[in-house]
Scaffold this motif. Structure first.
Motif, PDB file in Angstrom:
ATOM      1  N   GLY A  19       0.795  -1.222   0.000  1.00 44.19           N
ATOM      2  CA  GLY A  19       0.000   0.000   0.000  1.00 44.19           C
ATOM      3  C   GLY A  19       0.828   1.273   0.000  1.00 44.19           C
ATOM      4  N   LEU A  20       2.026   1.201  -0.551  1.00 40.39           N
ATOM      5  CA  LEU A  20       2.895   2.374  -0.605  1.00 40.39           C
ATOM      6  C   LEU A  20       2.819   3.045  -1.972  1.00 40.39           C
ATOM      7  N   SER A  21       2.749   4.349  -1.985  1.00 44.48           N
ATOM      8  CA  SER A  21       2.846   5.089  -3.239  1.00 44.48           C
ATOM      9  C   SER A  21       4.323   5.156  -3.633  1.00 44.48           C
ATOM     10  N   LEU A  25       7.503   5.410  -0.934  1.00 41.46           N
ATOM     11  CA  LEU A  25       8.629   4.494  -1.042  1.00 41.46           C
ATOM     12  C   LEU A  25       9.919   5.271  -1.268  1.00 41.46           C
ATOM     13  N   ALA A  26       9.886   6.225  -2.175  1.00 38.62           N
ATOM     14  CA  ALA A  26      11.075   7.025  -2.487  1.00 38.62           C
ATOM     15  C   ALA A  26      11.536   7.815  -1.270  1.00 38.62           C
ATOM     16  N   LEU A  27      10.605   8.404  -0.554  1.00 38.05           N
ATOM     17  CA  LEU A  27      10.937   9.184   0.630  1.00 38.05           C
ATOM     18  C   LEU A  27      11.614   8.307   1.684  1.00 38.05           C
ATOM     19  N   ALA A  28      11.048   7.148   1.930  1.00 39.11           N
ATOM     20  CA  ALA A  28      11.603   6.242   2.934  1.00 39.11           C
ATOM     21  C   ALA A  28      12.965   5.686   2.514  1.00 39.11           C
ATOM     22  N   ASP A  32      14.779   9.781  -5.294  1.00 37.13           N
ATOM     23  CA  ASP A  32      13.803  10.615  -5.978  1.00 37.13           C
ATOM     24  C   ASP A  32      12.614   9.786  -6.466  1.00 37.13           C
ATOM     25  N   ARG A  33      11.399  10.331  -6.363  1.00 39.26           N
ATOM     26  CA  ARG A  33      10.205   9.614  -6.770  1.00 39.26           C
ATOM     27  C   ARG A  33      10.238   9.260  -8.252  1.00 39.26           C
ATOM     28  N   SER A  34      10.728  10.159  -9.072  1.00 33.45           N
ATOM     29  CA  SER A  34      10.764   9.876 -10.507  1.00 33.45           C
ATOM     30  C   SER A  34      11.720   8.715 -10.810  1.00 33.45           C
ATOM     31  N   TYR A  35      12.745   8.561  -9.986  1.00 38.64           N
ATOM     32  CA  TYR A  35      13.675   7.441 -10.140  1.00 38.64           C
ATOM     33  C   TYR A  35      12.949   6.122  -9.877  1.00 38.64           C
ATOM     34  N   VAL A  36      12.081   6.095  -8.857  1.00 37.43           N
ATOM     35  CA  VAL A  36      11.281   4.894  -8.575  1.00 37.43           C
ATOM     36  C   VAL A  36      10.420   4.567  -9.792  1.00 37.43           C
ATOM     37  N   GLY A  37       9.804   5.557 -10.385  1.00 35.04           N
ATOM     38  CA  GLY A  37       8.984   5.343 -11.579  1.00 35.04           C
ATOM     39  C   GLY A  37       9.782   4.757 -12.733  1.00 35.04           C
ATOM     40  N   ARG A  38      10.984   5.274 -12.929  1.00 36.34           N
ATOM     41  CA  ARG A  38      11.835   4.759 -14.013  1.00 36.34           C
ATOM     42  C   ARG A  38      12.275   3.324 -13.726  1.00 36.34           C
ATOM     43  N   ILE A  39      12.546   3.017 -12.463  1.00 35.12           N
ATOM     44  CA  ILE A  39      12.904   1.637 -12.104  1.00 35.12           C
ATOM     45  C   ILE A  39      11.726   0.719 -12.399  1.00 35.12           C
ATOM     46  N   VAL A  48      23.164  -1.478  -6.760  1.00 39.46           N
ATOM     47  CA  VAL A  48      22.950  -2.434  -5.669  1.00 39.46           C
ATOM     48  C   VAL A  48      22.558  -1.687  -4.398  1.00 39.46           C
ATOM     49  N   SER A  49      23.157  -0.553  -4.153  1.00 38.82           N
ATOM     50  CA  SER A  49      22.821   0.237  -2.963  1.00 38.82           C
ATOM     51  C   SER A  49      21.360   0.673  -2.973  1.00 38.82           C
ATOM     52  N   THR A  50      20.887   1.073  -4.140  1.00 38.32           N
ATOM     53  CA  THR A  50      19.485   1.483  -4.260  1.00 38.32           C
ATOM     54  C   THR A  50      18.562   0.283  -4.070  1.00 38.32           C
ATOM     55  N   LEU A  51      18.935  -0.857  -4.638  1.00 36.90           N
ATOM     56  CA  LEU A  51      18.132  -2.071  -4.438  1.00 36.90           C
ATOM     57  C   LEU A  51      18.053  -2.430  -2.964  1.00 36.90           C
ATOM     58  N   GLU A  52      19.164  -2.296  -2.250  1.00 38.49           N
ATOM     59  CA  GLU A  52      19.175  -2.580  -0.810  1.00 38.49           C
ATOM     60  C   GLU A  52      18.247  -1.628  -0.064  1.00 38.49           C
ATOM     61  N   ALA A  53      18.288  -0.356  -0.420  1.00 35.09           N
ATOM     62  CA  ALA A  53      17.438   0.632   0.246  1.00 35.09           C
ATOM     63  C   ALA A  53      15.962   0.333  -0.008  1.00 35.09           C
ATOM     64  N   LEU A  54      15.610   0.032  -1.245  1.00 33.13           N
ATOM     65  CA  LEU A  54      14.219  -0.272  -1.587  1.00 33.13           C
ATOM     66  C   LEU A  54      13.744  -1.546  -0.879  1.00 33.13           C
ATOM     67  N   ALA A  55      14.578  -2.591  -0.904  1.00 30.04           N
ATOM     68  CA  ALA A  55      14.218  -3.842  -0.247  1.00 30.04           C
ATOM     69  C   ALA A  55      14.056  -3.631   1.256  1.00 30.04           C
TER      70      ALA A  55
END
Length: 88
Positions: A19-21, A25-28, A32-39, A48-55
């Motif tokens: 249930g995350l927008s 997700l980007a804030l947490a 950047d939110r647009s980066y999440v959209g592109r992913i 890998v660092s970004t994947l770790e943060a998202l996970a």
């Protein structure tokens, strides 16, 4: 489906299931939110660092983002737009 698309598909599936927008997700994850959209669209070579943060935000192991996607699976549904009602 290439690896970037697989990561994007799984990211969206996990994000929507929690249930995350994209914005939350980007804030947490401190990205950047647009980066999440592109992913999620599979057009970004994510680090890998970004994947770790998202996970971490999604409370899953990084390997969950690489889970094979069934070619016949329906695209994860989007969240309902707009703000959540205030609990009261």
């Amino acid at each position: 489906m290439d690896v970037r698309q697989t990561i994007g598909w799984n990211l969206r599936r996990l994000r929507v299931a929690r249930g995350l927008s994209q914005e939350r997700l980007a804030l947490a994850a401190e990205i950047d939110r647009s980066y999440v959209g592109r992913i999620e669209r599979g057009v970004e070579n994510v680090t890998v660092s970004t994947l770790e943060a998202l996970a971490g935000v999604l409370e899953v192991h990084v390997s969950a983002l690489f889970q094979q996607v069934d070619a016949a699976a329906a695209k994860p549904a989007p969240l309902r737009s707009g703000r959540k009602p205030k609990a009261g």
